[in-house]
Design a protein around this motif. Structure first.
Motif, PDB file in Angstrom:
ATOM      1  N   THR A 169      49.247 -74.116   4.786  1.00 44.77           N
ATOM      2  CA  THR A 169      49.805 -73.818   3.467  1.00 44.77           C
ATOM      3  C   THR A 169      49.386 -74.873   2.450  1.00 44.77           C
ATOM      4  N   ASP A 170      49.366 -76.133   2.874  1.00 44.79           N
ATOM      5  CA  ASP A 170      48.966 -77.205   1.951  1.00 44.79           C
ATOM      6  C   ASP A 170      47.484 -77.137   1.615  1.00 44.79           C
ATOM      7  N   ARG A 171      46.652 -76.771   2.609  1.00 45.05           N
ATOM      8  CA  ARG A 171      45.211 -76.796   2.390  1.00 45.05           C
ATOM      9  C   ARG A 171      44.707 -75.504   1.747  1.00 45.05           C
ATOM     10  N   PHE A 172      45.017 -74.353   2.365  1.00 45.85           N
ATOM     11  CA  PHE A 172      44.511 -73.062   1.850  1.00 45.85           C
ATOM     12  C   PHE A 172      45.431 -71.970   2.387  1.00 45.85           C
ATOM     13  N   PRO A 173      46.413 -71.513   1.612  1.00 42.86           N
ATOM     14  CA  PRO A 173      47.348 -70.488   2.115  1.00 42.86           C
ATOM     15  C   PRO A 173      46.613 -69.200   2.480  1.00 42.86           C
ATOM     16  N   LEU A 174      46.919 -68.681   3.672  1.00 38.25           N
ATOM     17  CA  LEU A 174      46.352 -67.402   4.117  1.00 38.25           C
ATOM     18  C   LEU A 174      47.303 -66.762   5.111  1.00 38.25           C
ATOM     19  N   HIS A 175      46.883 -65.620   5.668  1.00 37.85           N
ATOM     20  CA  HIS A 175      47.729 -64.821   6.568  1.00 37.85           C
ATOM     21  C   HIS A 175      47.676 -65.407   7.979  1.00 37.85           C
ATOM     22  N   LEU A 176      48.859 -65.764   8.526  1.00 38.87           N
ATOM     23  CA  LEU A 176      48.969 -66.277   9.892  1.00 38.87           C
ATOM     24  C   LEU A 176      49.625 -65.227  10.782  1.00 38.87           C
ATOM     25  N   LEU A 177      49.045 -65.004  11.979  1.00 37.12           N
ATOM     26  CA  LEU A 177      49.635 -64.141  13.006  1.00 37.12           C
ATOM     27  C   LEU A 177      49.968 -65.004  14.212  1.00 37.12           C
ATOM     28  N   VAL A 178      51.212 -64.980  14.673  1.00 39.81           N
ATOM     29  CA  VAL A 178      51.649 -65.796  15.806  1.00 39.81           C
ATOM     30  C   VAL A 178      51.910 -64.883  16.994  1.00 39.81           C
ATOM     31  N   TRP A 179      51.268 -65.199  18.120  1.00 42.58           N
ATOM     32  CA  TRP A 179      51.529 -64.482  19.386  1.00 42.58           C
ATOM     33  C   TRP A 179      52.394 -65.409  20.244  1.00 42.58           C
ATOM     34  N   PRO A 180      53.685 -65.123  20.375  1.00 43.29           N
ATOM     35  CA  PRO A 180      54.567 -66.052  21.108  1.00 43.29           C
ATOM     36  C   PRO A 180      54.268 -66.050  22.606  1.00 43.29           C
ATOM     37  N   VAL A 181      54.163 -67.248  23.183  1.00 47.22           N
ATOM     38  CA  VAL A 181      53.929 -67.410  24.620  1.00 47.22           C
ATOM     39  C   VAL A 181      54.722 -68.620  25.104  1.00 47.22           C
ATOM     40  N   ARG A 182      54.888 -68.709  26.412  1.00 40.02           N
ATOM     41  CA  ARG A 182      55.429 -69.939  27.009  1.00 40.02           C
ATOM     42  C   ARG A 182      54.268 -70.923  27.190  1.00 40.02           C
ATOM     43  N   VAL A 183      54.473 -72.145  26.790  1.00 36.08           N
ATOM     44  CA  VAL A 183      53.408 -73.145  26.875  1.00 36.08           C
ATOM     45  C   VAL A 183      53.629 -74.081  28.055  1.00 36.08           C
ATOM     46  N   GLN A 184      54.521 -73.701  28.996  1.00 38.48           N
ATOM     47  CA  GLN A 184      54.776 -74.508  30.176  1.00 38.48           C
ATOM     48  C   GLN A 184      55.448 -73.621  31.206  1.00 38.48           C
ATOM     49  N   SER A 222      52.691 -84.281  30.047  1.00 38.46           N
ATOM     50  CA  SER A 222      52.039 -84.795  31.244  1.00 38.46           C
ATOM     51  C   SER A 222      51.017 -83.797  31.764  1.00 38.46           C
ATOM     52  N   LEU A 223      50.312 -84.200  32.818  1.00 39.60           N
ATOM     53  CA  LEU A 223      49.325 -83.319  33.423  1.00 39.60           C
ATOM     54  C   LEU A 223      49.970 -82.062  33.958  1.00 39.60           C
ATOM     55  N   GLU A 224      51.177 -82.213  34.531  1.00 42.15           N
ATOM     56  CA  GLU A 224      51.878 -81.047  35.047  1.00 42.15           C
ATOM     57  C   GLU A 224      52.317 -80.121  33.923  1.00 42.15           C
ATOM     58  N   ASP A 225      52.742 -80.702  32.782  1.00 43.06           N
ATOM     59  CA  ASP A 225      53.175 -79.880  31.661  1.00 43.06           C
ATOM     60  C   ASP A 225      52.021 -79.063  31.091  1.00 43.06           C
ATOM     61  N   LEU A 226      50.823 -79.643  31.079  1.00 41.19           N
ATOM     62  CA  LEU A 226      49.660 -78.956  30.508  1.00 41.19           C
ATOM     63  C   LEU A 226      48.895 -78.150  31.544  1.00 41.19           C
ATOM     64  N   TRP A 227      49.426 -78.025  32.751  1.00 41.04           N
ATOM     65  CA  TRP A 227      48.658 -77.404  33.835  1.00 41.04           C
ATOM     66  C   TRP A 227      48.366 -75.919  33.570  1.00 41.04           C
ATOM     67  N   GLY A 228      49.223 -75.217  32.823  1.00 43.13           N
ATOM     68  CA  GLY A 228      48.988 -73.801  32.551  1.00 43.13           C
ATOM     69  C   GLY A 228      47.695 -73.546  31.791  1.00 43.13           C
ATOM     70  N   PHE A 229      47.229 -74.538  30.991  1.00 43.87           N
ATOM     71  CA  PHE A 229      45.995 -74.361  30.227  1.00 43.87           C
ATOM     72  C   PHE A 229      44.760 -74.700  31.047  1.00 43.87           C
ATOM     73  N   ASN A 230      44.972 -75.118  32.323  1.00 46.82           N
ATOM     74  CA  ASN A 230      43.867 -75.264  33.273  1.00 46.82           C
ATOM     75  C   ASN A 230      43.722 -74.040  34.158  1.00 46.82           C
ATOM     76  N   ASP A 231      44.529 -73.020  33.900  1.00 53.68           N
ATOM     77  CA  ASP A 231      44.468 -71.796  34.695  1.00 53.68           C
ATOM     78  C   ASP A 231      43.114 -71.099  34.505  1.00 53.68           C
ATOM     79  N   GLU A 232      42.595 -70.553  35.588  1.00 56.97           N
ATOM     80  CA  GLU A 232      41.278 -69.913  35.540  1.00 56.97           C
ATOM     81  C   GLU A 232      41.280 -68.685  34.626  1.00 56.97           C
ATOM     82  N   ALA A 233      42.389 -67.939  34.590  1.00 60.37           N
ATOM     83  CA  ALA A 233      42.464 -66.768  33.723  1.00 60.37           C
ATOM     84  C   ALA A 233      42.401 -67.162  32.248  1.00 60.37           C
ATOM     85  N   VAL A 234      43.040 -68.277  31.898  1.00 63.52           N
ATOM     86  CA  VAL A 234      43.002 -68.747  30.509  1.00 63.52           C
ATOM     87  C   VAL A 234      41.586 -69.139  30.118  1.00 63.52           C
TER      88      VAL A 234
END
Length: 530
Positions: A169-184, A222-234
């Protein structure tokens, strides 16, 4: 014979248990003695969650094996997904399973047996995906300079989405779409992969706009908290995304496998927002500067052009100077025009005099005599040529007559007769075919004519009203039959005269007829109507 054993001697004071009682006692003893234990071992026999959501596997070391179960409620709270061969530390309680006389551990919490195990698993997965080419630099695409819609894959309640929204919003206001997911947690990887694929599945111009850029973001941990983003499907979903993707996971020092597969890695979620869009104020200032430079350049160009035109105009000759030579040539031509006209008239008179001298009667008589001599010469040559032609034709005729002997005549007559018979048969067939075709065509035309004959319509009960003074003109409108008008009615078997009376009340525009006395005796074949 040996005596039977004395049953009384075998009696004892030990209490008797049923199988169920003994199994229940063992269960209570094990659960009370080992209600909270931490067990280190390697996961064996893991095949993923059961259809019920529970997971069954075993923990083993080099000498023993312990059955394990993770209930569905605890499975969703695990910081990472169990994998075959991974060494872990399981926290839970021991219990027994009376149905098969086994004991097992009910796991409530699961953690890797040290960062080294997770790092080894992560390194092994990274090498596997890198060998498939998912991290190749040539697969990465450039980011759009000014996207219209940005899709964000993150938790809708965390501070990450607020930071991204405020920064954009501060830099260049535009349309944002949020896809809610669990991040842990256990479902983190599957939800993030589904979100990336879902954004790519949106159609351009649909009800939900298709993003031009994707941001996958999460705060530090931590490494365990971010482990979902090391998933092969992601990783595979990020590498296969048709929309350019920015990875913003953790802090600047945190690295996950999605960072290698993304088109661009941002050190923080705020940094991802800065990479995604430029600063609008800087763009406005740049455009204003370019506009000013353009205006200055145009003004300078116009001034230089004006000076050049002024210099060139001074070098050009004046109008009088340009027209001096043409005026001089015009004056010279006008002065010589009278003399040239007199010379031309004299030459024409001399030419006409010479032509008239050649057209004298004596010369004409000579030309006529000469042409008559030529005509007689041609006549003589034509007569001689005609005599030669007749002689050649006579000789040829005599040869033909000599060849027409009786035998040759008979042979040629037979051949001619055969050809004539064949031609006659063909002519007869052609005549019959033509006659049949024209008969059919005439029948079709006669049927059409019969269908259009008004007398056929009269046979069905219709009648034609005609003007007695002009029998060829039918009366087609009731307005023409005024009261007292005499008219003729043609029926299928003849004509009758009638007179029109006033219109009826129900049909104002219709005419009502009554029999009118004929003014004179009707002709033969006619009578009165009614």
């Amino acid at each position: 014979m040996s005596a039977l054993p004395d049953l009384a001697a075998t009696e004892t004071n030990a209490a008797e248990y049923t199988v169920s009682e003994l199994s229940g006692a063992l269960k209570r003893t094990v659960e009370s003695a080992f209600d909270h234990v931490r067990v280190r071992g390697e996961i064996s026999g893991y095949r993923g969650p059961h259809s019920s959501g529970h997971a069954y596997f075993a923990l083993k070391d080099d000498r023993s094996r312990l059955e394990a179960v993770v209930w569905r409620t605890a499975m969703a709270k695990l910081p990472f997904k169990p994998e075959e061969g991974l060494e872990v530390i399981a926290t839970g309680k021991l219990t027994t399973y009376p149905g098969s006389s086994k004991y097992q551990i009910v796991i409530e919490h699961l953690e890797p047996a040290g960062a080294g195990a997770l790092m080894a698993l992560l390194d092994e997965r990274r090498r596997k995906l890198e060998a498939e080419g998912l991290f190749a630099p040539e697969r990465k695409r450039p980011l759009p300079f000014l996207p219209r819609v940005v899709g964000v894959v993150t938790s809708p309640t965390g501070a990450v989405i607020r930071d991204i929204r405020h920064r954009i919003t501060d830099r260049f206001p535009l349309h944002l779409l949020v896809w809610p997911v669990r991040v842990q947690g256990e479902t983190c990887g599957a939800e993030v992969a589904a979100a990336i694929e879902g954004f790519n599945a949106l159609e351009a111009g649909g009800a939900i706009p298709r993003p031009d850029l994707l941001i996958v973001a999460r705060g530090g941990g931590s490494l365990e908290d971010l482990w979902g983003f090391n998933d092969e499907a992601v990783v595979r979903a990020a590498a296969g995304s048709a929309i350019p993707l920015i990875s913003a996971i953790g802090h600047e020092t945190d690295w996950t496998l999605i960072d290698h597969a993304a088109d661009r890695r941002a050190p923080t979620p705020t940094g991802a927002a800065e990479i995604a869009v430029p600063v609008r104020a800087d763009l406005d200032a740049g455009i204003a500067g370019l506009n000013a430079r353009l205006s200055t350049g145009i003004s300078r160009r116009l001034a230089d052009g004006g000076r050049s035109v002024a210099g060139l105009s001074r070098a050009l000759p004046s109008i009088d100077m340009l027209l001096a030579m043409p005026r001089r040539r015009l004056d010279d031509a006008s002065s010589h025009l009278g003399r040239s006209l007199q010379v031309t008239v004299g030459e024409k008179r001399r030419t006409f005099g010479e032509s008239g001298a050649r057209l004298s009667p004596a010369r004409l008589d000579g030309l006529v005599k000469e042409k008559r001599g030529d005509l007689r010469h041609v006549e003589t040559r034509g007569r001689h040529s005609l005599d030669n032609f007749l002689a050649r034709r006579r000789q040829r005729f005599e040869r033909v007559v000599s060849e027409l002997r009786p035998h040759a005549i008979a042979t040629r007559s037979q051949e001619g007769r055969t050809k004539l018979e064949a031609l006659g048969a063909r002519l007869e067939r052609a005549f019959g075919y033509t006659q049949q075709r024209r008969t059919d065509a005439l029948g079709a035309v006669s049927r059409v004519a019969a269908s259009l004959d008004p007398r056929q319509v009269l046979q069905r009960g219709y009648a034609i009203i005609r003007d007695p003074n002009n029998a060829d003109t039918p009366i087609t409108s009731a307005a023409k039959l005024k009261s007292g008008t005499i008219f003729e009615v043609e029926l299928a078997d003849g004509r009758r005269r009638a007179i029109a009376t006033r219109a009826s009340k129900t049909e104002p525009k219709a005419t009502k007829t009554k029999t009118a006395a004929p003014e004179k005796p009707p002709k033969e074949g006619q009578g009165t109507l009614f």
